[in-house]
Scaffold this motif. Sequence first.
Motif, short mmCIF file in Angstrom:
data_model
loop_
_atom_site.label_atom_id
_atom_site.label_comp_id
_atom_site.label_asym_id
_atom_site.label_seq_id
_atom_site.Cartn_x
_atom_site.Cartn_y
_atom_site.Cartn_z
N VAL A 146 0.88 -1.18 0.00
CA VAL A 146 0.00 0.00 0.00
C VAL A 146 0.91 1.23 0.00
O VAL A 146 1.51 1.56 1.03
N PRO A 147 1.06 1.88 -1.15
CA PRO A 147 2.03 2.99 -1.23
C PRO A 147 1.83 4.05 -0.15
O PRO A 147 2.81 4.57 0.38
N ALA A 148 0.57 4.34 0.20
CA ALA A 148 0.33 5.37 1.21
C ALA A 148 0.99 5.00 2.53
O ALA A 148 1.56 5.85 3.21
N TYR A 149 0.94 3.72 2.90
CA TYR A 149 1.56 3.30 4.17
C TYR A 149 3.09 3.31 4.08
O TYR A 149 3.77 3.65 5.05
N VAL A 150 3.61 2.91 2.96
CA VAL A 150 5.07 2.92 2.81
C VAL A 150 5.58 4.35 3.05
O VAL A 150 6.56 4.56 3.78
N LYS A 151 4.89 5.29 2.46
CA LYS A 151 5.27 6.70 2.61
C LYS A 151 5.13 7.15 4.08
O LYS A 151 6.02 7.79 4.64
N MET A 152 4.03 6.76 4.70
CA MET A 152 3.78 7.21 6.07
C MET A 152 4.76 6.57 7.06
O MET A 152 5.17 7.22 8.02
N PHE A 153 5.12 5.32 6.85
CA PHE A 153 6.10 4.69 7.74
C PHE A 153 7.46 5.36 7.59
O PHE A 153 8.18 5.57 8.57
N LYS A 154 7.81 5.69 6.37
CA LYS A 154 9.08 6.38 6.13
C LYS A 154 9.10 7.71 6.91
O LYS A 154 10.09 8.02 7.59
N GLU A 155 8.00 8.43 6.85
CA GLU A 155 7.94 9.72 7.55
C GLU A 155 7.92 9.55 9.07
O GLU A 155 8.54 10.31 9.80
N ALA A 156 7.21 8.51 9.51
CA ALA A 156 7.01 8.36 10.96
C ALA A 156 8.22 7.71 11.63
O ALA A 156 8.61 8.11 12.73
N TYR A 157 8.80 6.71 10.98
CA TYR A 157 9.87 5.94 11.63
C TYR A 157 11.13 5.80 10.78
O TYR A 157 12.06 5.09 11.16
N GLY A 158 11.14 6.40 9.61
CA GLY A 158 12.35 6.36 8.79
C GLY A 158 12.62 5.02 8.15
O GLY A 158 13.73 4.76 7.69
N GLY A 159 11.61 4.12 8.12
CA GLY A 159 11.85 2.80 7.53
C GLY A 159 10.60 2.23 6.90
O GLY A 159 9.62 2.95 6.65
N GLU A 160 10.66 0.95 6.66
CA GLU A 160 9.55 0.25 6.00
C GLU A 160 8.45 -0.10 7.01
O GLU A 160 8.70 -0.16 8.21
N PRO A 161 7.26 -0.41 6.51
CA PRO A 161 6.22 -0.91 7.41
C PRO A 161 6.71 -2.14 8.17
O PRO A 161 7.35 -3.02 7.59
N SER A 162 6.44 -2.17 9.45
CA SER A 162 6.86 -3.30 10.29
C SER A 162 5.81 -3.56 11.35
O SER A 162 4.95 -2.71 11.61
N PHE A 163 5.91 -4.74 11.95
CA PHE A 163 4.98 -5.10 13.03
C PHE A 163 5.20 -4.16 14.22
O PHE A 163 4.27 -3.51 14.70
N GLY A 164 6.45 -4.09 14.68
CA GLY A 164 6.75 -3.25 15.84
C GLY A 164 6.37 -1.80 15.60
O GLY A 164 5.81 -1.14 16.49
N GLY A 165 6.66 -1.30 14.41
CA GLY A 165 6.31 0.08 14.09
C GLY A 165 4.81 0.31 14.13
O GLY A 165 4.33 1.35 14.59
N SER A 166 4.06 -0.69 13.68
CA SER A 166 2.60 -0.57 13.70
C SER A 166 2.09 -0.50 15.14
O SER A 166 1.18 0.29 15.44
N LEU A 167 2.66 -1.31 16.00
CA LEU A 167 2.25 -1.29 17.41
C LEU A 167 2.53 0.08 18.03
O LEU A 167 1.70 0.63 18.77
N LYS A 168 3.69 0.63 17.70
CA LYS A 168 4.05 1.93 18.26
C LYS A 168 3.15 3.04 17.70
O LYS A 168 2.74 3.94 18.43
N ALA A 169 2.85 2.94 16.42
CA ALA A 169 2.02 3.99 15.81
C ALA A 169 0.62 3.99 16.41
O ALA A 169 0.06 5.05 16.73
N ILE A 170 0.05 2.81 16.57
CA ILE A 170 -1.29 2.75 17.17
C ILE A 170 -1.25 3.25 18.61
O ILE A 170 -2.15 3.95 19.07
#
Lengths: 368, 368
Positions: A146-170
């Motif tokens: 999902v390109p929108a998420y790839v972009k948002m993960f890059k902005e939020a955490y500087g990397g790719e979508p990940s499980f841990g990153g999702s937990l932190k974002a929520i």
Amino acid sequence: MDRVRVVGRRILCGILLSAWVLLPASGWGAPLAPLPAPKAQKPAQAELGRRLFFDPRMSGDGGISCATCHMPAKGWGDGQALSAGYPGSKYFRNAQTLLNAAYNKRVFWDGRLSGADLPTLVRDHLTEAHFMLVDGRLFPERLKQVPAYVKMFKEAYGGEPSFGGSLKAISAFLHTIASRNVPFDKFLKGDKKAISAEAQKGLALFRGKAGCAACHNGALLSDGGFHALGVPENEQIFQDPLRHITFRRFNKVIGVPNFMNLRADPGLYVVTKEEGDRGKFRTPTLREVAKTAPYMHNGALATLEDVVAFYDKGGGSGPNKSPRLKPLGLSADERNALVAFLKSLSGEAVSAKEPKIPDYEIRKLGDN
Amino acid sequence: MDRVRVVGRRILCGILLSAWVLLPASGWGAPLAPLPAPKAQKPAQAELGRRLFFDPRMSGDGGISCATCHMPAKGWGDGQALSAGYPGSKYFRNAQTLLNAAYNKRVFWDGRLSGADLPTLVRDHLTEAHFMLVDGRLFPERLKQVPAYVKMFKEAYGGEPSFGGSLKAISAFLHTIASRNVPFDKFLKGDKKAISAEAQKGLALFRGKAGCAACHNGALLSDGGFHALGVPENEQIFQDPLRHITFRRFNKVIGVPNFMNLRADPGLYVVTKEEGDRGKFRTPTLREVAKTAPYMHNGALATLEDVVAFYDKGGGSGPNKSPRLKPLGLSADERNALVAFLKSLSGEAVSAKEPKIPDYEIRKLGDN
């Protein structure tokens, strides 16, 4: 460092507010107080969390999202006595509001997780068989397409979508769901017209004759502790096979002895395995309580009026019942005043705009 | 002890049948032979396995059963090029027939599990995120609330419904799904009229000019080995997001280097991580092959005629392509004869009556 700063800020807030804070009525617990400002979140992280919160691709079958059981329009609960659970299952407790969830010391009605570790709370919800049953290695692969998420993960955490990153974002998003402009907070800060005369009478009862503030104290109107009230069992747990199965499996997995013969929800006992904790449940916050019917850990009481009537007769019956519960002898006017006070604990609606769920769009090979 | 006895019985069968068995045409592999009798199963165990095989409560969402992708009426496959997978996912390979599955040396198209350990194969299917995604601690609790299963487990294993017992019961059932009364087996045993003259011509080609028996040999008409044929990729894996995501996650979890840039199914490589194994897939049995279209690991070929034409032109192209594949120069009559022979490898339908799914009925507390 961040945590130290936040604690520091909270202490500072406490000092500044102390002039307006009501002392506890009877020497029990922390005084009633305005809610401290929520911990500031990085906007990119909280916004990503908001988007994921509403995306059903976070569940095993791609069909349910966090918002399925925690709907903004239902006070961030689901409005049901017992929560729905994953398809093919049904859960056996009431879905609590997520409003102010980031302030809890312990989470779940039985307190089985720490409120200081929200990513673990989110992980539990995403992966448990009775909640969202997602595979932690599958859903980041979903997000990556999902390109929108790839972009948002890059902005939020500087990397790719990940499980841990999702937990932190929520988790970051959860910090933003906090009470705003609650009439009672204005009252505490000195605006004596912020709540009605009837609600003020209710407050006096709450802190005095009715004794509510013994447990419902502090900024959350919860001591964060565990008490047995003798709330009647919700018989659906023992009559609806899907609920009963989930209940049995949960108690088996968490190690409750003789779980196969349980005839009541053990509450805190599932954590401590101490007989003295059987039937105890976490004191819920009363903030926003008017929005979160039905009430109690199993939704056994439909309205605030029912809850006040339940306490007025001294609670129910069951093991380890709190000695604080005694018949109160409240008049109809007094019960109404308490309800008026409870209603003054809700602020303006905390909503989150439901995002459009972005479509899958396969990444170009080589860009991965 | 059981295994020793079975091996002994198979050797004995081999000796008894040797008079009728065709020697391999070209010195490769095991001779074509009738299928040994299936290993006898305890009827109570196989019957329990049959019932569980059709019960959707074996899946995470209670919505799909083993039979969803392995339908008796579709030759125990699903009739699709690529199998459906769990809701919210789609799988990236063809669902193989379960007919004669208990005879395999290795299982899955990439051979990632041993055929000698069927309970592990069943467990993989029940629990994997892309197959049935069930929690191994939830579904025995489901079964315990179904009196019929409680009774059947008691009879089959002397105890309560369990995860391990369920895996064993389904494995026992799989042993019963075996070829019966295959015309070619009768031919091998001496009945020269059991297959048509055209099929006999096909057999000669199969063992001679067409060279099929080089890999399709033994009682299963499979060497149990792995070969690269250059089958074209099924582009759905790289175009349908749900298939692509499952494909990526699978290759990530199984440790394929640079999985994010894969442009082809690695086959056996996922197990060995040897470049020489990239693109190799397990030789499937040809027993019952007329019932299991479409063909190849990704369903890329729709009919037996297509398969014969594919080999006739010497297979496709790709890494590690087997040197055994060469253009065959078959005539239309020869191709038809090969198809006639392949059709003689199917016996009477092996069906399993679809049971009525028993209802939940909560156990009396105290009987648990």
